[in-house]
Design a protein around this motif. Structure first.
Motif, PDB file in Angstrom:
ATOM      1  N   HIS A  20       0.824  -1.213   0.000  1.00 23.83           N
ATOM      2  CA  HIS A  20       0.000   0.000   0.000  1.00 23.83           C
ATOM      3  C   HIS A  20       0.856   1.260   0.000  1.00 23.83           C
ATOM      4  O   HIS A  20       0.496   2.265  -0.622  1.00 23.83           O
ATOM      5  CB  HIS A  20      -0.934  -0.028   1.211  1.00 23.83           C
ATOM      6  N   TYR A  21       1.998   1.217   0.672  1.00 21.90           N
ATOM      7  CA  TYR A  21       2.823   2.418   0.816  1.00 21.90           C
ATOM      8  C   TYR A  21       4.280   2.217   0.406  1.00 21.90           C
ATOM      9  O   TYR A  21       5.068   3.155   0.477  1.00 21.90           O
ATOM     10  CB  TYR A  21       2.750   2.950   2.252  1.00 21.90           C
ATOM     11  N   PRO A  68       7.934   8.693  13.515  1.00 15.07           N
ATOM     12  CA  PRO A  68       8.881   7.651  13.090  1.00 15.07           C
ATOM     13  C   PRO A  68       9.701   7.070  14.230  1.00 15.07           C
ATOM     14  O   PRO A  68       9.928   5.856  14.284  1.00 15.07           O
ATOM     15  CB  PRO A  68       9.757   8.376  12.066  1.00 15.07           C
ATOM     16  N   GLU A  69      10.138   7.910  15.156  1.00 14.09           N
ATOM     17  CA  GLU A  69      10.929   7.396  16.277  1.00 14.09           C
ATOM     18  C   GLU A  69      10.087   6.504  17.193  1.00 14.09           C
ATOM     19  O   GLU A  69      10.593   5.549  17.800  1.00 14.09           O
ATOM     20  CB  GLU A  69      11.569   8.534  17.064  1.00 14.09           C
ATOM     21  N   PRO A  75      -0.943  11.745   9.173  1.00 16.95           N
ATOM     22  CA  PRO A  75      -1.981  12.770   9.036  1.00 16.95           C
ATOM     23  C   PRO A  75      -2.706  12.691   7.697  1.00 16.95           C
ATOM     24  O   PRO A  75      -2.182  12.155   6.710  1.00 16.95           O
ATOM     25  CB  PRO A  75      -1.188  14.081   9.156  1.00 16.95           C
ATOM     26  N   LEU A  76      -3.896  13.250   7.671  1.00 19.06           N
ATOM     27  CA  LEU A  76      -4.745  13.194   6.485  1.00 19.06           C
ATOM     28  C   LEU A  76      -4.057  13.758   5.242  1.00 19.06           C
ATOM     29  O   LEU A  76      -4.230  13.233   4.140  1.00 19.06           O
ATOM     30  CB  LEU A  76      -6.042  13.973   6.756  1.00 19.06           C
ATOM     31  N   ASP A  77      -3.253  14.813   5.424  1.00 17.52           N
ATOM     32  CA  ASP A  77      -2.630  15.464   4.271  1.00 17.52           C
ATOM     33  C   ASP A  77      -1.206  14.989   3.993  1.00 17.52           C
ATOM     34  O   ASP A  77      -0.503  15.554   3.158  1.00 17.52           O
ATOM     35  CB  ASP A  77      -2.621  16.984   4.465  1.00 17.52           C
ATOM     36  N   GLU A 114       4.228  11.837   2.270  1.00 18.59           N
ATOM     37  CA  GLU A 114       5.441  11.029   2.466  1.00 18.59           C
ATOM     38  C   GLU A 114       5.185   9.782   3.317  1.00 18.59           C
ATOM     39  O   GLU A 114       5.956   8.820   3.266  1.00 18.59           O
ATOM     40  CB  GLU A 114       6.533  11.882   3.111  1.00 18.59           C
ATOM     41  N   LEU A 115       4.131   9.797   4.125  1.00 20.70           N
ATOM     42  CA  LEU A 115       3.732   8.666   4.965  1.00 20.70           C
ATOM     43  C   LEU A 115       4.869   8.151   5.854  1.00 20.70           C
ATOM     44  O   LEU A 115       5.209   6.961   5.845  1.00 20.70           O
ATOM     45  CB  LEU A 115       3.186   7.524   4.095  1.00 20.70           C
TER      46      LEU A 115
END
Length: 200
Positions: free
Chosen positions: A55-56, A122-123, A145-147, A150-151
């Motif tokens: 997916h990502y 991330p940490e 977040p919704l916007d 970069e995920l």
């Protein structure tokens, strides 16, 4: 048993711009057919769902690669209400398990799709992996977040070998230890699939 699966119904909120859920009858006994047969169209990220790394991540695993043994077994439910983002400082203060589910305060029924929810830094994702977490569950619709384009939360969890279960219905579930059963539809080659999730 406690059902922690979001209801699926016509008009159920989905990620903005994603394929809405629709159910209709292809054959109807009322119109002379011998049986009623339904037809559905939907996003694979409907309600309570399991993300596959594909997916990502372009080179990530598809859905059938996720071991079923990870989706059944002991789990920890953590009350994370009030956290703007999931941080290492918070995680150091709560119990964790191989399967850990986070109740962030999302209601079990959305009147509209949430615009803000608790992302995973991330940490914090790296800390979870280092503590042996393999399945991260959340009542939020995403770990970013919704916007976000970069995920970073998704990718950091993937880097640590942690799979993602999103959109759980955890309202009213007390923190503690349970047995989780969260089996997705067996959609070969898919990026995600709806899940029927229960705690026992």
């Amino acid at each position: 048993m406690i059902d922690i699966t979001r209801r699926i119904y016509p008009g159920v909120p989905v990620w903005p711009g994603d394929t809405p859920y629709r159910f209709e009858l292809a054959w109807q006994m009322a119109q002379g057919a011998s049986v009623n047969v339904g037809r559905i169209t939907s996003t694979t990220h409907l309600g309570t769902h399991l993300d596959a790394p594909w997916h990502y991540l372009e080179e990530g695993e598809t859905l059938e690669s996720i071991p079923l043994s990870l989706l059944i077994g002991p789990c920890q439910v953590v009350d994370a209400r009030g956290q703007e983002a999931l941080t290492v400082a918070f995680l150091r203060e709560v119990p964790l398990a191989e399967r850990t589910l986070f109740y962030t305060g999302q209601p079990n029924d959305w009147a509209s799709f949430p615009q803000t929810f608790m992302p995973v830094l991330p940490e914090a994702a790296a800390y979870l992996a280092a503590q042996g977490v393999r399945l991260f569950g959340t009542d939020a619709p995403s770990v970013d977040p919704l916007d976000s384009q970069e995920l970073p939360g998704h990718k950091a969890l993937a880097q640590g070998g942690v799979y993602i279960l999103e959109g759980l219905a955890l309202e009213g579930v007390a923190p503690g230890c349970y047995e989780l059963i969260a089996l997705p539809l067996s959609l070969e080659g898919a990026d995600a699939a709806p899940v029927r999730a229960v705690l026992r």
